[in-house]
Design an enzyme around this catalytic site. Sequence first.
Site, PDB file in Angstrom:
ATOM      1  N   ARG A   8      37.446  41.262  33.659  1.00 54.00           N
ATOM      2  CA  ARG A   8      37.350  42.716  33.752  1.00 54.00           C
ATOM      3  C   ARG A   8      36.380  43.191  34.825  1.00 54.00           C
ATOM      4  NH1 ARG A   8      39.230  41.246  29.220  1.00 54.00           N
ATOM      5  NH2 ARG A   8      37.743  39.589  29.527  1.00 54.00           N
ATOM      6  N   THR A   9      35.178  42.665  34.821  1.00 54.67           N
ATOM      7  CA  THR A   9      34.153  43.228  35.706  1.00 54.67           C
ATOM      8  C   THR A   9      34.530  42.995  37.171  1.00 54.67           C
ATOM      9  OG1 THR A   9      32.580  42.663  33.971  1.00 54.67           O
ATOM     10  CG2 THR A   9      31.666  43.372  36.076  1.00 54.67           C
TER      11      THR A   9
ATOM     12  N   LYS B 251      25.373  23.923  48.303  1.00 47.48           N
ATOM     13  CA  LYS B 251      24.620  23.047  49.224  1.00 47.48           C
ATOM     14  C   LYS B 251      23.122  23.190  49.023  1.00 47.48           C
ATOM     15  CE  LYS B 251      28.039  24.267  52.689  1.00 47.48           C
ATOM     16  NZ  LYS B 251      28.162  25.147  53.862  1.00 47.48           N
TER      17      LYS B 251
ATOM     18  N   ARG C  27      27.216  38.653  39.519  1.00 49.36           N
ATOM     19  CA  ARG C  27      27.077  38.106  38.150  1.00 49.36           C
ATOM     20  C   ARG C  27      26.498  36.704  38.288  1.00 49.36           C
ATOM     21  NH1 ARG C  27      31.474  38.167  33.403  1.00 49.36           N
ATOM     22  NH2 ARG C  27      30.720  40.321  33.420  1.00 49.36           N
TER      23      ARG C  27
ATOM     24  N   HIS D 117      23.877  44.116  31.330  1.00 48.59           N
ATOM     25  CA  HIS D 117      25.194  44.336  31.938  1.00 48.59           C
ATOM     26  C   HIS D 117      25.336  45.866  32.032  1.00 48.59           C
ATOM     27  CE1 HIS D 117      29.233  43.874  33.123  1.00 48.59           C
ATOM     28  NE2 HIS D 117      29.692  43.082  32.175  1.00 48.59           N
TER      29      HIS D 117
HETATM   30  N1   CP Z   1      33.254  42.709  29.462  1.00 49.45           N
HETATM   31  C1   CP Z   1      33.128  41.840  30.485  1.00 49.45           C
HETATM   32  O1   CP Z   1      32.079  41.729  31.131  1.00 49.45           O
HETATM   33  O2   CP Z   1      34.255  41.114  30.739  1.00 49.45           O
HETATM   34  P1   CP Z   1      34.389  39.990  31.847  1.00 49.45           P
HETATM   35  O3   CP Z   1      33.466  38.860  31.466  1.00 49.45           O
HETATM   36  O4   CP Z   1      35.844  39.583  31.826  1.00 49.45           O
HETATM   37  O5   CP Z   1      33.985  40.583  33.163  1.00 49.45           O
END
Ligand code: CP
Length: 300
Positions: A49-50, A79, A100, A128
């Site tokens: 999703r993100t 590396k 991320r 998040h």
């Molecule tokens: N909710 C969420 O962060 O989903 P993903 O891990 O798929 O990005």
Amino acid sequence: MKHVIDIRDFELSDLDAIFKETDRMLADAPADALKGKILAALFYEPSTRTRLSFESAMHRLGGAVVGTENAGEFSSAAKGETLEDSIRVVSAYADAIVIRHPEAGSAARAAAVSGVPVINAGDGAGQHPTQALLDAYTIYRETGSLSGKKVTFVGDLKNGRTVRSLAYLLSKYEGLDLTLVSPKELAMGTDILDYLKEKGVKITETEELPGAMKEAEVVYQTRIQKERFPSEAEYLKFKGRYVITRALADTMREGAIIMHPLPRVDEITPDVDSSDHARYFEQARYGLYVRMALLRTLLG
Ligand code: CP
């Protein structure tokens, strides 16, 4: 607003502006608002999703995306390049970076050396913030307000970064009544509980789900965060502990909603999807428009 690292940095007026911009994006998004802008997407942990909603948001606004979905393996991190050096270089190639990373604090480290805005797309068990924005937008959109809400968080509240960020965000609104349902071993950390209490949030901690489901206006279910456990055996002690079944969903108040940041494993049974209370797929859809609004705010 330059970087998006910690949801606590947002004022109520920032949230209001982003939600209003999200309403506009849902109604009629300008197809060339970010023409000529480039977003770098650096994902050192898996995401559906993100990553894809950020990429889609950029494309829908006329911008472009560079990056890698497995940065630990396919970038020069493999590396031995430090995160700081990677960010210094990538910030010369892009107008913003969404990252991320498995380590809490990594997005703040990236922001400290970046010449362009850094967006935290999840830093380990840290935060998040863009998930919190879309979660709050879902509550506002689906229930009509964010103040005075009776919200129940369920599951792995120790390791779940989405509940941390959403709790911080919701505590900015008056009258939050929060019920925390988790095994004792996966309870929300005392650092965040102390913060919430200082903000005047009413908090109830319990291990029992059915009673909390009946009372809540919003039930926010979460996955047991397998990747944060030291072993499979430890994870299996908690997997399946709290499952929202259709029978349980049917006990909820009229107008109450069930949310989940997704992905789900087994914690909401598929027959709940057709319940009037289920909102988790709408929630994921709103994520696209919230991220469009955020990118337009940062880059437009
Ligand atoms: N909710 C969420 O962060 O989903 P993903 O891990 O798929 O990005």
